[in-house]
Design a protein around this motif. Structure first.
Motif, PDB file in Angstrom:
ATOM      1  N   ALA A 582      29.309  -7.523  37.849  1.00 20.45           N
ATOM      2  CA  ALA A 582      28.572  -6.750  36.641  1.00 20.45           C
ATOM      3  C   ALA A 582      27.281  -5.949  37.069  1.00 20.45           C
ATOM      4  O   ALA A 582      26.928  -5.330  36.397  1.00 20.45           O
ATOM      5  N   SER A 583      27.010  -6.298  38.175  1.00 16.27           N
ATOM      6  CA  SER A 583      25.578  -5.805  38.717  1.00 16.27           C
ATOM      7  C   SER A 583      25.890  -4.383  39.623  1.00 16.27           C
ATOM      8  O   SER A 583      26.340  -4.350  40.633  1.00 16.27           O
ATOM      9  N   ALA A 584      25.372  -3.433  38.855  1.00 18.91           N
ATOM     10  CA  ALA A 584      25.384  -2.130  39.507  1.00 18.91           C
ATOM     11  C   ALA A 584      24.615  -1.826  40.864  1.00 18.91           C
ATOM     12  O   ALA A 584      24.956  -1.291  41.893  1.00 18.91           O
ATOM     13  N   SER A 585      23.503  -2.704  40.595  1.00 17.55           N
ATOM     14  CA  SER A 585      22.623  -2.700  42.026  1.00 17.55           C
ATOM     15  C   SER A 585      23.100  -3.257  43.132  1.00 17.55           C
ATOM     16  O   SER A 585      23.116  -3.278  44.347  1.00 17.55           O
ATOM     17  N   PHE A 586      23.973  -4.415  42.761  1.00 15.56           N
ATOM     18  CA  PHE A 586      24.825  -5.099  44.016  1.00 15.56           C
ATOM     19  C   PHE A 586      25.686  -4.344  44.568  1.00 15.56           C
ATOM     20  O   PHE A 586      25.831  -4.309  45.737  1.00 15.56           O
ATOM     21  N   ARG A 587      26.562  -3.532  43.664  1.00 11.38           N
ATOM     22  CA  ARG A 587      27.449  -2.612  44.268  1.00 11.38           C
ATOM     23  C   ARG A 587      26.773  -1.581  45.150  1.00 11.38           C
ATOM     24  O   ARG A 587      27.260  -1.178  46.338  1.00 11.38           O
ATOM     25  N   ASP A 588      25.361  -1.111  44.660  1.00 15.85           N
ATOM     26  CA  ASP A 588      24.858  -0.156  45.456  1.00 15.85           C
ATOM     27  C   ASP A 588      24.373  -0.677  46.681  1.00 15.85           C
ATOM     28  O   ASP A 588      24.281  -0.115  47.978  1.00 15.85           O
ATOM     29  N   ARG A 589      23.755  -1.753  46.745  1.00 15.68           N
ATOM     30  CA  ARG A 589      23.514  -2.620  47.885  1.00 15.68           C
ATOM     31  C   ARG A 589      24.523  -3.035  49.046  1.00 15.68           C
ATOM     32  O   ARG A 589      24.390  -2.852  50.168  1.00 15.68           O
ATOM     33  N   LEU A 590      25.651  -3.337  48.413  1.00 16.50           N
ATOM     34  CA  LEU A 590      26.793  -3.608  49.325  1.00 16.50           C
ATOM     35  C   LEU A 590      27.157  -2.369  49.892  1.00 16.50           C
ATOM     36  O   LEU A 590      27.588  -2.515  51.370  1.00 16.50           O
ATOM     37  N   SER A 591      27.411  -1.338  49.142  1.00 13.01           N
ATOM     38  CA  SER A 591      27.772  -0.047  49.784  1.00 13.01           C
ATOM     39  C   SER A 591      26.664   0.361  51.049  1.00 13.01           C
ATOM     40  O   SER A 591      27.164   0.851  52.167  1.00 13.01           O
ATOM     41  N   ALA A 592      25.635   0.302  51.021  1.00 14.22           N
ATOM     42  CA  ALA A 592      24.434   0.525  51.829  1.00 14.22           C
ATOM     43  C   ALA A 592      24.810  -0.358  53.035  1.00 14.22           C
ATOM     44  O   ALA A 592      24.583  -0.082  54.316  1.00 14.22           O
ATOM     45  N   LEU A 593      25.014  -1.717  52.727  1.00 22.05           N
ATOM     46  CA  LEU A 593      25.160  -2.614  53.944  1.00 22.05           C
ATOM     47  C   LEU A 593      26.623  -2.179  54.956  1.00 22.05           C
ATOM     48  O   LEU A 593      26.676  -2.317  56.148  1.00 22.05           O
ATOM     49  N   LEU A 594      27.763  -1.864  54.125  1.00 22.91           N
ATOM     50  CA  LEU A 594      28.998  -1.405  54.576  1.00 22.91           C
ATOM     51  C   LEU A 594      28.604  -0.283  55.588  1.00 22.91           C
ATOM     52  O   LEU A 594      29.456  -0.069  56.475  1.00 22.91           O
ATOM     53  N   GLU A 595      27.608   0.725  55.257  1.00 20.41           N
ATOM     54  CA  GLU A 595      27.654   1.913  55.946  1.00 20.41           C
ATOM     55  C   GLU A 595      27.011   1.293  57.182  1.00 20.41           C
ATOM     56  O   GLU A 595      27.252   2.322  58.170  1.00 20.41           O
ATOM     57  N   ARG A 596      26.420   0.582  57.441  1.00 21.64           N
ATOM     58  CA  ARG A 596      25.793  -0.081  58.753  1.00 21.64           C
ATOM     59  C   ARG A 596      26.478  -1.303  59.246  1.00 21.64           C
ATOM     60  O   ARG A 596      25.896  -2.096  60.160  1.00 21.64           O
ATOM     61  N   SER A 597      27.780  -1.633  58.755  1.00 15.48           N
ATOM     62  CA  SER A 597      28.539  -2.664  59.310  1.00 15.48           C
ATOM     63  C   SER A 597      28.785  -2.739  61.003  1.00 15.48           C
ATOM     64  O   SER A 597      29.375  -1.620  61.365  1.00 15.48           O
ATOM     65  N   PRO A 598      28.481  -3.642  61.596  1.00 15.10           N
ATOM     66  CA  PRO A 598      28.792  -3.759  62.984  1.00 15.10           C
ATOM     67  C   PRO A 598      30.227  -4.044  63.489  1.00 15.10           C
ATOM     68  O   PRO A 598      30.910  -3.646  64.424  1.00 15.10           O
ATOM     69  N   LEU A 599      30.995  -4.404  62.267  1.00 13.62           N
ATOM     70  CA  LEU A 599      32.562  -4.625  62.331  1.00 13.62           C
ATOM     71  C   LEU A 599      33.067  -3.253  61.902  1.00 13.62           C
ATOM     72  O   LEU A 599      32.578  -2.694  60.810  1.00 13.62           O
ATOM     73  N   PRO A 600      34.271  -3.072  62.255  1.00 11.98           N
ATOM     74  CA  PRO A 600      35.258  -2.076  61.716  1.00 11.98           C
ATOM     75  C   PRO A 600      35.668  -2.639  60.177  1.00 11.98           C
ATOM     76  O   PRO A 600      35.771  -3.760  60.183  1.00 11.98           O
ATOM     77  N   LEU A 601      35.431  -1.698  59.203  1.00 10.08           N
ATOM     78  CA  LEU A 601      35.284  -2.139  57.847  1.00 10.08           C
ATOM     79  C   LEU A 601      36.808  -2.833  57.675  1.00 10.08           C
ATOM     80  O   LEU A 601      37.036  -3.502  56.517  1.00 10.08           O
ATOM     81  N   HIS A 602      37.912  -2.232  58.309  1.00  9.65           N
ATOM     82  CA  HIS A 602      39.419  -3.054  58.144  1.00  9.65           C
ATOM     83  C   HIS A 602      39.285  -4.338  58.701  1.00  9.65           C
ATOM     84  O   HIS A 602      40.180  -5.208  58.084  1.00  9.65           O
ATOM     85  N   ALA A 603      38.062  -4.702  59.343  1.00  9.17           N
ATOM     86  CA  ALA A 603      38.291  -6.324  59.675  1.00  9.17           C
ATOM     87  C   ALA A 603      37.604  -7.086  58.603  1.00  9.17           C
ATOM     88  O   ALA A 603      37.502  -8.403  58.813  1.00  9.17           O
ATOM     89  N   LEU A 604      37.086  -6.377  57.739  1.00 13.72           N
ATOM     90  CA  LEU A 604      36.409  -7.022  56.635  1.00 13.72           C
ATOM     91  C   LEU A 604      37.293  -7.501  55.535  1.00 13.72           C
ATOM     92  O   LEU A 604      38.011  -6.544  55.150  1.00 13.72           O
ATOM     93  N   CYS A 605      37.401  -8.545  55.149  1.00 18.94           N
ATOM     94  CA  CYS A 605      38.308  -8.946  53.779  1.00 18.94           C
ATOM     95  C   CYS A 605      37.303  -9.736  52.859  1.00 18.94           C
ATOM     96  O   CYS A 605      36.882 -10.915  53.069  1.00 18.94           O
ATOM     97  N   PHE A 606      37.129  -9.086  51.752  1.00 20.00           N
ATOM     98  CA  PHE A 606      36.340  -9.641  50.668  1.00 20.00           C
ATOM     99  C   PHE A 606      37.172 -10.418  49.853  1.00 20.00           C
ATOM    100  O   PHE A 606      38.243  -9.882  49.007  1.00 20.00           O
ATOM    101  N   GLU A 607      36.737 -11.795  49.285  1.00 21.67           N
ATOM    102  CA  GLU A 607      37.514 -12.611  48.447  1.00 21.67           C
ATOM    103  C   GLU A 607      36.720 -12.797  47.310  1.00 21.67           C
ATOM    104  O   GLU A 607      35.480 -12.945  47.206  1.00 21.67           O
ATOM    105  N   LEU A 608      37.550 -12.613  46.254  1.00 22.01           N
ATOM    106  CA  LEU A 608      37.147 -12.811  44.751  1.00 22.01           C
ATOM    107  C   LEU A 608      38.123 -13.822  44.136  1.00 22.01           C
ATOM    108  O   LEU A 608      39.394 -13.743  44.083  1.00 22.01           O
ATOM    109  N   THR A 609      37.500 -14.654  43.266  1.00 17.80           N
ATOM    110  CA  THR A 609      38.558 -15.838  42.536  1.00 17.80           C
ATOM    111  C   THR A 609      39.217 -14.901  41.605  1.00 17.80           C
ATOM    112  O   THR A 609      38.790 -14.051  40.881  1.00 17.80           O
ATOM    113  N   GLU A 610      40.297 -15.352  41.398  1.00 17.12           N
ATOM    114  CA  GLU A 610      41.440 -15.044  40.475  1.00 17.12           C
ATOM    115  C   GLU A 610      40.736 -15.284  39.195  1.00 17.12           C
ATOM    116  O   GLU A 610      40.766 -14.016  38.226  1.00 17.12           O
TER     117      GLU A 610
END
Length: 730
Positions: A582-610
């Motif tokens: 629910a945190s908009a600031s979290f999504r903004d910070r996450l997007s900024a981190l992904l833009e500087r990811s050392p890994l290819p983004l397709h190698a990242l798998c984000f897990e969220l509980t059902e």
């Protein structure tokens, strides 16, 4: 009645005389012997400043005129024209008094303008302009009567001195006396004190006027006036107004009588200037002492105001925790019982109806409780209640009655009917003291919290039976662990472990490493905290988003520091908390981190509980779409715990289902768990998703899962969690 009292005082004060044979400009006083002070003038100016009723001031002037007429007719024949002239002059002086009172800031009850900051205007108008105008009116009357210029100047100067001294002697002390807060709360006591002051002044004036010459002790008072002023400073700071102000006027009167010897010889300009300087000095001393009293009174008022603000909540006006501590210190003995009241739903009232509604509700609750208990609001709808009864049984009965009244109370706000859920905990103090108060409040609070958890509608005493995990000690330990975890997150003391994910269905293995990142926290004293020790409390405390961001930042930092290990990574799973969605600031910070990811983004798998994905579906969908747009993969963790919502899963765009370990662990022994796993595989196949089984701890379990169609496994049999450097060697 006020008009009669003021008129009588004006008539009586005319008898207070500091007479002397004045010959200013070598002219005798036309009325015989002059007086250094006209005390009634000070009274009239004070009345004009204090009271807005013009009739009181008018009656005082009429009484003054009649008193003058009666005394004058016994001394000499009076012509009608002379009497009429005096009456006209008094009428003009009445108007002049009202005008000067307005210029000085009155009439306003003596409160709005009577402050140290406004004394400059009082001095200018009251001690200079007002007596000068009064003297000018009387001098004009004598000039019209045909007196010589020297006689007129003599009259004007002597009246200026007398009126100036009269205002300096009585006006400000009377204003301070009449506007005192404590005296204002007891009008009868104030009137009696004013009457005693008047009688003291009349007696002192009579005794001083009938003496033969200036006494040595009066001369001593004037000669050592600096020492006398210093002693009076102590009086102004320590004595109450009904004692300090009469003493100030009495000492002022004594100094004036000591000056009468010098006044006899004031004939030349130098002598008149010397006399004027002495009189101004006396008035200045009295003014400074009254100012000292006023400044000290303002200081005490501010102190009491600040103390009162500190003892009460600024918005609701209810007594607060500081007031509780003061009340506790003032108790002669420990109260028989203490209550801790929780008004549930206060946050919902604030969110639904606003701050004003919450404040109004708290005030009304305070009014309900006030007749029976002393309530102290700690904030957030939490009250500490001290019964007014001294007996234990009566005190507990009062608290129970308060709870009953609040349970049936309907609070109305702008047409809405609101009910609160009050819960009451009781504790029994063993003694007084700060430590006893803290322990008693903690016990009563714990009982109130248990009452809320259990839905208890009756007062719940502290110490009642409770589960071990809900004891105060266990909760304190969890709070300490939570605080340590939050401090570790903010300090960057995060250690990443990794657990591999392995192919178990016989299909082609992964060309590189696949695993899930697991978080560990290192405390300041070197202890390692596992997720079970801090995760639930961090989520409840609202710090889950900070932890998620810190884990991703730590992972990216480690990967940048070891670029040679990037090529061996095919898939790296990262958990996201449901509280972060629910945190908009979290999504903004996450997007900024992904833009500087050392890994290819397709190698990242984000897990969220059902459960989080379903209960916060809108937020989850928005986050999943953003991650999809970046090219990341998505997994639904702990699948099966929300099996009742299978039909809604088609709306969640994930790539992988991770089957909850609680069904995997015992599927070889529990047929129901086996069927749930089989159903989960069927759902995944129907949606084209890969499956991962958690808690794969034996080889036979891995083999059976593969036969059921589960493609990947994660558990101790396939690889234990190890520091990231162990599973990703160079």
């Amino acid at each position: 009645m006020d008009a009669g009292l003021v008129s009588l005082a004006c008539v009586l004060l005319q008898s207070i005389d500091v007479s002397y044979d004045a010959r200013f400009f070598n002219q005798p006083w036309l009325g015989g012997r002059a007086s250094l002070v006209h005390v009634q003038t000070g009274l009239l100016f004070a009345v004009a400043l204090l009271r807005g009723d013009r009739r009181i001031l008018a009656s005082a002037f009429v009484a003054s005129f009649l008193s003058w007429w009666w005394r004058a007719r016994t001394q000499m024949p009076l012509e009608f024209g002379y009497v009429a002239g005096v009456a006209i002059s008094l009428g003009l002086q009445w108007r002049w008094t009202e005008a000067c009172a307005r210029w000085a800031g009155g009439p306003s009850g003596g409160r709005r303008w009577l402050q140290a900051a406004g004394m400059g205007r009082y001095v200018l108008v009251g001690l200079l302009l007002f007596p000068a105008g009064w003297a000018a009116v009387t001098a004009g009357l004598y000039a019209l009567a045909g007196e010589s210029p020297a006689s007129v100047a003599n009259v004007a100067l002597q009246l200026l001195i007398a009126k100036h001294v009269g205002v300096g002697m009585l006006t400000l002390p009377l204003l301070l006396f009449w506007s005192d807060d404590r005296m204002g709360k007891a009008p009868r006591q104030r009137e009696m004190a004013a009457l005693a002051w008047l009688c003291l002044g009349l007696l002192a004036g009579h005794l001083l006027e009938t003496r033969d010459g200036t006494s040595t002790w009066m001369s001593w008072i004037y000669d050592y006036r600096a020492l006398v002023a210093a002693l009076l400073c102590v009086v102004m700071l320590r004595w109450r107004v009904e004692f300090s102000m009469p003493l100030l006027t009495l000492v002022h009167l004594l100094m004036l009588h000591a000056l009468t010897g010098q006044a006899q010889y004031a004939t030349t300009t130098a002598q008149m200037a010397r006399l004027s300087a002495h009189l101004i000095e006396c008035n200045f001393i009295a003014l400074m002492l009254a100012m000292l009293f006023l400044i000290n009174r303002e200081r005490l008022r501010r102190f009491r105001h600040v103390r009162e603000m500190g003892r009460h909540d600024a918005s609701s006006g209810l007594a607060n925790a500081h007031a509780l501590q003061e009340t506790w210190r003032s108790l002669p003995a420990a109260p028989p019982v203490m209550g801790f009241l929780l008004l549930d739903q206060m946050e919902r009232v604030l969110g639904s109806y606003g701050w004003r509604a919450q404040t109004s509700l708290l005030r009304e609750a305070g009014r309900v409780m006030d007749p029976l208990v002393r309530a102290h609001h700690l904030g957030g709808g939490q009250f500490v209640l001290l019964p007014r009864a001294e007996a234990s049984a009566a005190g507990a009965a009062q608290l129970a009655e308060i709870l009953k009244q609040l349970q049936v109370r309907v609070f109305k706000w702008q047409g809405a009917q609101l009910r609160l859920n009050p819960y009451l905990g009781l504790a029994y103090p063993a003694g007084l003291g700060a430590r006893a108060l803290e322990e008693c409040v903690a016990d009563a609070c714990d009982a109130a919290l248990r009452a809320r958890r259990n839905g208890e509608r009756h007062p719940l005493p502290a110490g009642a039976a409770q589960q071990t995990e809900n004891t105060p000690q266990s909760r304190r330990e969890r709070m300490v662990a939570t605080a340590e975890a939050i401090a570790s997150v903010h300090a960057g003391r995060i250690e990443l472990h990794v657990q591999p994910i392995v192919r178990i269905d016989g299909g082609p293995p992964s060309p590189g490493f696949q695993g899930e990142v697991l978080c560990r926290l290192r405390t300041a004293d070197g202890r390692l905290l596992l997720p079970g020790q801090f995760m639930a409390e961090i989520e409840e405390g609202g710090h889950a988003a900070d932890l998620d961001i810190a884990v991703i930042e730590t992972l990216f930092h480690w990967l940048r520091a070891h670029p040679e290990r990037l090529a061996g990574i095919t898939r790296m799973g990262i958990n996201l908390s449901g509280r972060s969605l629910a945190s908009a600031s979290f999504r903004d910070r996450l997007s900024a981190l992904l833009e500087r990811s050392p890994l290819p983004l397709h190698a990242l798998c984000f897990e969220l509980t059902e459960t989080a994905a379903i209960t916060r579906q809108d937020s989850a969908l928005e986050l999943f779409r953003e991650l999809r747009a970046h090219g990341c993969r998505l997994a639904l963790d702990d699948f099966g715990s929300g099996v009742q919502n299978f039909e809604r899963l088609k709306q969640v765009p994930v790539d992988c289902l991770k089957i909850d370990g609680q069904f995997v662990r015992n599927l070889q022994h529990q047929r129901s768990d086996l069927e749930i796993v089989r159903a989960a595989v069927a759902v995944a196949n129907a949606h084209g998703l890969t499956t991962v089984a958690e808690y794969v701890e034996t080889a036979s379990l891995a083999e059976q899962l593969g036969m059921l169609g589960v493609q990947w496994g994660q558990g101790y049999h396939l690889g234990r969690p190890q520091p990231i450097a162990v599973w990703l060697p160079a």
